[in-house]
Design a protein around this motif. Structure first.
Motif, PDB file in Angstrom:
ATOM      1  N   ALA A 101       3.733   4.028  -9.453  1.00  0.00           N
ATOM      2  CA  ALA A 101       3.621   3.100  -8.317  1.00  0.00           C
ATOM      3  C   ALA A 101       3.011   1.776  -8.760  1.00  0.00           C
ATOM      4  N   VAL A 102       1.974   1.850  -9.593  1.00  0.00           N
ATOM      5  CA  VAL A 102       1.340   0.624 -10.108  1.00  0.00           C
ATOM      6  C   VAL A 102       2.300  -0.118 -11.035  1.00  0.00           C
ATOM      7  N   CYS A 128       2.671   9.824 -10.698  1.00  0.00           N
ATOM      8  CA  CYS A 128       3.146   9.110  -9.508  1.00  0.00           C
ATOM      9  C   CYS A 128       2.340   7.832  -9.262  1.00  0.00           C
ATOM     10  N   ILE A 129       1.030   7.913  -9.399  1.00  0.00           N
ATOM     11  CA  ILE A 129       0.187   6.731  -9.164  1.00  0.00           C
ATOM     12  C   ILE A 129       0.462   5.661 -10.218  1.00  0.00           C
ATOM     13  N   ALA A 152       2.559   8.047  -3.330  1.00  0.00           N
ATOM     14  CA  ALA A 152       2.412   8.677  -4.644  1.00  0.00           C
ATOM     15  C   ALA A 152       1.365   9.785  -4.572  1.00  0.00           C
ATOM     16  N   VAL A 153       0.249   9.492  -3.918  1.00  0.00           N
ATOM     17  CA  VAL A 153      -0.811  10.491  -3.774  1.00  0.00           C
ATOM     18  C   VAL A 153      -0.389  11.596  -2.821  1.00  0.00           C
ATOM     19  N   PHE A 202       0.800  -1.220   0.000  1.00  0.00           N
ATOM     20  CA  PHE A 202       0.000   0.000   0.000  1.00  0.00           C
ATOM     21  C   PHE A 202       0.834   1.271   0.000  1.00  0.00           C
ATOM     22  N   GLY A 212       3.468   2.444  -1.445  1.00  0.00           N
ATOM     23  CA  GLY A 212       3.878   3.095  -2.690  1.00  0.00           C
ATOM     24  C   GLY A 212       2.774   3.971  -3.253  1.00  0.00           C
ATOM     25  N   ILE A 213       1.556   3.449  -3.327  1.00  0.00           N
ATOM     26  CA  ILE A 213       0.440   4.209  -3.879  1.00  0.00           C
ATOM     27  C   ILE A 213       0.054   5.354  -2.942  1.00  0.00           C
TER      28      ILE A 213
END
Length: 274
Positions: free
Chosen positions: A174-175, A170-171, A65-66, A59, A61-62
């Motif tokens: 991350a994905v 960024c999101i 990113a936000v 979790f 990373g995402i």
């Protein structure tokens, strides 16, 4: 630097996404051991506390990113960064203050997963069965990985003024890290041989045949290096607790932190703030 950090921490107190992230990680830290205990009671399967203990890496990373894109993007949209430069703050100090803030947030969110997981998981599932030194090493790898994520997204957020575009980049990154990590895990997990159906005089028989997808020594070493180095590969290894080079994981994350932070400081000095 201290004034910049103090201002950032004051902003954190009013930052809605920061508190949403903290609440989410705390809830996840409660949910995982409770669900594993319920599954153990229902199916009779043995669930050790270490299974899922490092799910926070999936979790973080995402979430970072936000957080980075919104927290730093707001400074650009409100003109805060320009004002800081006008009153005499150096660009390098502004960049480092934002990175340190993001790094502390990433560690805080990770701990908000670990602490309730331990408090609830130990009474329900028992203590760790794997070597405690290995648990500590994976914990270190997970925390340094969280900081590595924050350093990557701080770099992107500081070099892009548009908050919306930054958040999307960024999101997606991350994905992408997670997808690449899963793909490299699949490549390294290919068996050397497969059972194949062949025709003989006696009829159809099964025999082992070479697997064309199996990676030989040189290719395997290259893929293994990127599997250890790329954040997504580290996420998969922390989640599965199946790392060949566990000691290297926090070292590689530290290299990512140094490279991205160094690049960010250099590029930020040259950036036109308009």
């Amino acid at each position: 630097m201290s004034k910049l950090l103090s201002a950032n921490f004051m902003r954190l107190k009013r930052d809605k996404f920061f508190w949403i992230g903290i609440a989410f990680m705390f809830a996840a830290g409660v949910f995982f051991p409770v669900m594993k205990y319920a599954d153990m009671k229902q199916t009779g399967a043995i669930n050790n506390i270490e299974n899922g203990f490092f799910a926070c890496t999936l979790f973080i990373g995402i979430i970072m990113a936000v957080f980075c894109s919104l927290f730093i993007g707001t400074e650009y949209s409100d003109g805060t960064i320009r004002n800081k430069i006008v009153i005499g703050h150096k660009r390098a100090s502004i960049y480092l203050a934002n990175f340190i803030t993001s790094a502390i947030v990433s560690i805080a969110m990770s701990l908000m997963f670990f602490l309730p997981f331990l408090c609830i998981g130990v009474p329900l599932l028992g203590f760790f069965e794997m070597d405690i030194q290995l648990v500590l090493l994976f914990s270190l790898a997970a925390l340094v990985l969280a900081v590595a994520f924050s350093s990557i997204f701080t770099l992107i957020s500081m070099l892009n003024r548009n908050k919306t575009i930054t958040a999307i980049i960024c999101i997606l990154l991350a994905v992408l890290f997670l997808v690449v990590g899963a793909q490299m895990n699949k490549m390294l997990s290919e068996p050397k041989t497969n059972m194949g159906l062949t025709m003989t005089e006696a009829g159809q028989e099964y025999e082992e045949i070479p697997n064309p997808k199996y990676l030989e020594d040189k290719e395997r070493n290259i893929v293994q290096f990127f599997y250890d180095f790329v954040p997504g590969g580290q996420v998969v290894q922390c989640m599965s607790l199946e790392a060949i080079n566990t000691v290297r994981l926090p070292i590689y994350s530290l290299i990512i932190i140094i490279l991205t932070t160094g690049a960010g400081v250099v590029f930020c000095k040259k950036k036109d703030l308009k």
